[in-house]
Design an enzyme around this catalytic site. Structure first.
Site, short mmCIF file in Angstrom:
data_model
loop_
_atom_site.label_atom_id
_atom_site.label_comp_id
_atom_site.label_asym_id
_atom_site.label_seq_id
_atom_site.Cartn_x
_atom_site.Cartn_y
_atom_site.Cartn_z
N GLU A 113 0.86 -1.19 0.00
CA GLU A 113 0.00 0.00 0.00
C GLU A 113 0.89 1.23 0.00
O GLU A 113 1.51 1.55 1.00
CB GLU A 113 -0.88 0.02 1.25
CG GLU A 113 -2.06 -0.91 1.14
CD GLU A 113 -2.98 -0.78 2.34
OE1 GLU A 113 -3.69 -1.75 2.63
OE2 GLU A 113 -2.98 0.29 2.99
N ASP A 115 1.33 5.12 0.03
CA ASP A 115 0.50 6.24 0.44
C ASP A 115 0.78 7.50 -0.35
O ASP A 115 -0.11 8.23 -0.69
CB ASP A 115 0.70 6.52 1.93
CG ASP A 115 0.36 5.30 2.76
OD1 ASP A 115 1.21 4.84 3.52
OD2 ASP A 115 -0.78 4.81 2.61
N HIS A 159 19.29 9.84 -3.56
CA HIS A 159 20.59 10.45 -3.85
C HIS A 159 20.79 11.61 -2.91
O HIS A 159 19.91 12.44 -2.73
CB HIS A 159 20.63 10.97 -5.30
CG HIS A 159 20.68 9.87 -6.30
ND1 HIS A 159 21.80 9.12 -6.51
CD2 HIS A 159 19.74 9.39 -7.15
CE1 HIS A 159 21.56 8.23 -7.45
NE2 HIS A 159 20.32 8.36 -7.86
N CYS A 201 24.38 8.58 -0.41
CA CYS A 201 25.80 8.97 -0.36
C CYS A 201 25.95 10.02 0.74
O CYS A 201 25.10 10.90 0.88
CB CYS A 201 26.21 9.60 -1.69
SG CYS A 201 25.96 8.51 -3.09
N SER A 227 27.71 5.81 -0.95
CA SER A 227 27.09 4.50 -0.73
C SER A 227 26.97 3.81 -2.07
O SER A 227 26.50 4.40 -3.04
CB SER A 227 25.68 4.67 -0.15
OG SER A 227 25.75 5.13 1.14
N SER A 229 25.98 0.67 -4.82
CA SER A 229 24.89 -0.25 -5.10
C SER A 229 25.45 -1.65 -5.17
O SER A 229 26.64 -1.86 -5.36
CB SER A 229 24.21 0.12 -6.41
OG SER A 229 25.19 0.25 -7.41
#
Lengths: 387, 457
Positions: A113, A115, A159, A201, A227, A229
């Protein structure tokens, strides 16, 4: 005599056991009632759109899945996804969002669900959800109806940079704004304790400005680090998850509603060897020791059950309504629906359509000019040819 | 040389009276084909009016623009019947004369649209072509230019071709079926050209004022009309001669005077000056950015507000700017200048439609003798055909299918306008080259006798 001795021993053993159990009970009960929260909320936000940011949606959905699995109902989760990956035109496996390559785990499922979707995920809406300052017409599913006994989990991904998080590729939220929003929440007593997790990041920059009490924060990377992936899936063509959330999901899959895993275990998720970036955390604003905070305090909705030995009588009669007196003199004849309004008086008769006519002066002037020009061009002598 | 002289004399024989008799003769001889053409054209339009395509066509953005959509005319007249000024709100952008005209004929719109614009246009173009005089060209032709001159036999079918080019042009048919008032604007411009070529300065000035009143851009046709009259009356275009200024002032007085009178009359129709910001303000400031086949909408859709005024000025000046250099270059050829001006207006105006394109395309058969000098005609026709086919396709892909975006449609717009510009500049080049050959001979030789080639610098 030995019988009495035996009984005394038995009583002693039993009382010892009782005392021991009581102590255990108090420590467990102490634990039960020292956390101080009675309900759990989660606000999970993915701030990026476009197909190549699939992994951010997968991040958010995997945390959503864990949180729901551990007991927080949809009515207590505000899920904000900035783009629709499951039904994206470029998704080769429509209606799915995978978190593991080779389609091992579909985090979309069939009971998600959302929102706030698409363009509704804006900085303004996010802050309004947190502070509760929403227009009166906002439905309940879009509100964070927390109180001062709520533990809230806030998860952000997308990001980001040093001190900001990018929403929808067009606007940003700064760390100061976030800290002020949390302060507003504290002033209005909208949370008991708050766990803030961010996977972007330079995510640690987002929690360095917090100043309200009872906040604990985790981030996937320090200031100056990115950071990364995790795995691309060649069948889908994009990276499926970020490293930090991938290992967080792995950790959370082990957690069940009765598990005693605490925050110190959470801080150890994804060390630098696995994540390449250095995850950070901040606990100085938090009142309790992180070792005593259960994962399910934030990620689950563990209901506090209080066993009572008293009986409650449910058979007392309900009092009938008091008859109103003195209202029977005015007899209002019952009206049918159609007759309730004097329609003929309200709607005026349509006025007769008055057609617009050009003013006579205009017609006169125009045709005089046309005739003048005609005679000027062709000369009056042509008149006798016409007539 | 004698053959050349003979031909010259035959050409010079086209003096006023003889030419007029000749033209009537030609007209009667061509009555039958013309009638046939008219019947075919009217049939096509009638069939399309009654089919389900009429609705579809009147919604197309290439055919109607906010300035000349029939839906808006009906809306404006309905507002007027309700007692509200039709210029309130951003619905109606026609001039008050249109209100007056359509007030009576709004129920018979189809017949009106079939009859008046197209017929008026084609008749006036027909007669225009008949009256084009080539006797005014220079009378010193080298011997080998005979093949460049047009014999009366070649010129015989030009009026019919012009009428055919206009009546059977798909652009015109679409514009007519959509009941766009562009057809009426075209008719006024065609009448203006007819009156100019007939030599009546009064009527020409009045009709030019009417055309300018309808949409401002025909203002640029003042220069070619003036040049034509000066040429006809043998007044040299010399800024120091008083005769030049005398005639210019006369013509300008007729033009400006009739413009003032028309504007004043429009004020009296509705009793307010609302129509000026609604019509002319709308044309100049381009507030409505619905896509069309022009160049304005995309630019102004993505422009920052504080640059908007600057670029509006740039774009609008671009329409009027070419008048001066073209008038200087083509001052001996005002008829071609009219064609160039109309083409430039159709390409660069703020809300062009295919009706405007059809306006100058109808003129093309009059220059069919330039065919041998045209360099890009294949490319241009392919580009124009391809773009006309792609307009509805990319519109559908953008708006309905959602798999394209505005850039696709804008690309086709750009290409279409590029094709038009190339067409116009190609005809310009061909015209100038023919003039050059007429004065310097067709087969040019260098000083040592070898064949020379002509290079455009």
């Amino acid at each position: 005599m030995s019988h009495d001795l035996l009984q005394m021993h038995l009583k002693a053993v039993i009382s010892c056991l009782v005392i021991v159990l009581y102590k255990v009970h108090t420590t467990k009960a102490g634990q039960f009632f020292s956390s101080g929260h009675t309900n759990n909320w989660a606000v999970l936000v993915c701030t990026s759109r476009f197909w190549f940011n699939y992994r951010h949606v997968a991040n958010t959905l995997s945390v959503y899945r864990s949180v729901k699995r551990l007991g927080i109902p949809d009515s207590h989760i505000v899920l904000m996804l900035a783009d629709d990956m499951a039904c994206n035109y470029r998704n080769p496996k429509p209606a799915t969002v995978f978190s593991h390559k080779n389609m091992e785990l579909n985090v979309y499922g069939d009971d998600v669900e959302v929102d706030y979707r698409g363009y509704e995920v804006t900085v303004e809406n996010f802050l309004r959800v947190l502070t509760g300052r929403l227009p009166p017409s906002t439905p309940r599913s879009k509100r964070l109806l927390s109180d001062d006994r709520s533990n809230i989990l806030i998860y952000l991904t997308g990001h980001g940079g040093n001190g900001f998080l990018k929403f929808q590729d067009s606007e940003e939220i700064s760390n100061m704004e976030l800290a002020d929003a949390f302060e507003q929440m504290w002033q209005k007593r909208r949370y008991n304790e708050l766990l803030f997790i961010i996977d972007t990041c330079q995510g640690a920059s987002m929690y360095e400005r917090f100043y309200s009490p009872n906040l604990m924060a985790l981030a996937s990377s320090q200031v100056g680090e990115d950071s990364l992936s995790h795995q691309p899936d060649l069948g889908i063509g994009v990276h499926l998850m970020d490293k930090y959330t991938f290992y967080l999901l792995e950790f959370l899959e082990e957690v069940h509603p009765a598990s005693q895993a605490n925050m110190n275990d959470l801080f150890k998720v994804c060390p630098q060897s696995q994540c390449v970036s250095t995850p950070g955390h901040r606990t100085d604003l938090f009142q309790r020791d992180p070792g005593s905070v259960l994962i399910t305090d934030f990620f689950g909705s563990v209901r506090k059950v209080e066993i009572t030995k008293d009986t409650i009588n449910l058979t007392s009669p309900v009092e009938p309504p008091i008859k109103r007196s003195g209202s029977s003199d005015i007899q209002i004849e019952s009206l049918t629906y159609v007759d309730q309004l004097p329609v003929a008086e309200i709607i005026h008769q349509k006025p007769k359509q008055k057609d617009w006519h050009p003013p006579d002066g205009f017609i006169l002037g125009l045709w005089t000019l046309i005739l003048l020009v005609f005679f000027q061009t062709y000369g009056i002598k042509h008149l006798k040819h016409i007539f | 040389k004698t053959v050349c002289d003979l031909n010259l004399s035959s050409v010079l024989m086209n003096s006023n009276l003889v030419h007029r008799a000749d033209s009537f003769f030609l007209a009667t001889k061509m009555a039958a084909p013309l009638t046939l053409l008219l019947i075919v054209a009217v049939t096509i339009r009638a069939v399309l009016f009654r089919s389900s395509w009429a609705e579809l066509i009147s919604e197309r953005v290439e055919v109607v623009s906010p300035l000349n959509a029939w839906k808006r005319v009906v809306e404006g007249l309905a507002l007027l019947d309700l007692g509200v000024s039709p210029y309130s709100g951003d619905v109606f952008h026609e001039t008050p004369f249109m209100i007056y005209l359509f007030h009576f004929v709004v129920d018979y719109a189809e017949i009106v649209f079939m009859v008046s614009p197209d017929l008026v246009f084609c008749l006036s173009r027909f007669l225009t072509s008949l009256k084009q005089k080539y006797a005014l060209e220079s009378d010193r032709y080298p011997a080998d230019c005979l093949e460049l001159l047009r014999s009366p036999k070649e010129m015989f079918y030009i009026p019919l071709k012009v009428a055919m080019f206009y009546l059977l042009n798909p652009f015109t048919i679409l514009s007519c079926v959509a009941k766009s008032t562009c057809g009426l604007n075209n008719a006024i411009i065609a009448l203006f050209i007819l009156c100019t070529l007939k030599g009546s300065a009064l009527l020409s000035g009045i009709l030019l004022a009417l055309a300018t009143y309808q949409s401002i851009y025909p203002l640029t046709l003042f220069a070619p009309a003036l040049l034509f009259f000066l040429q006809r009356l043998y007044i040299p275009v010399n800024l120091r001669r008083s005769s030049f200024w005398f005639f210019t002032l006369q013509y300008a007085f007729i033009y400006v005077g009739s413009l003032v009178v028309i504007t004043g009359l429009s004020f009296f129709l509705l009793g307010s000056w609302d129509f000026i910001p609604s019509v002319y303000g709308f044309i100049f400031s381009v507030p409505d950015l619905t896509p069309n086949i022009g160049l304005f909408w995309y630019f102004f859709a993505e422009m920052f507000e504080h640059f908007r005024l600057f670029f509006i000025c740039v774009f609008q000046i671009n329409v009027f700017f070419y008048t001066i250099p073209l008038s200087i270059k083509l001052k001996e050829h005002p008829v071609f200048l009219i064609f160039m001006q109309i083409a430039i207006i159709s390409i660069f105006k703020s809300y062009p439609t295919v009706g405007d394109v059809a306006l100058y395309m109808a003129f093309l058969p009059a220059w069919s003798h330039l065919y041998r000098f045209l360099r890009n005609i294949f490319l241009v026709s392919c580009v124009l055909l391809a773009c006309s086919a792609l307009f509805p396709v990319l519109w559908h892909l953008w708006i309905y299918a959602g798999s394209a975006n505005s850039n696709f449609y804008y690309a086709i717009t750009l290409l279409f306008n590029f094709g038009q510009i190339l067409l116009v500049s190609d005809y310009f080049y061909a015209y100038l080259r023919r003039e050059h050959h007429l004065t310097h001979g067709l087969y040019l030789k260098k000083k040592d006798g070898t064949e020379a080639t002509l290079v455009l610098k």
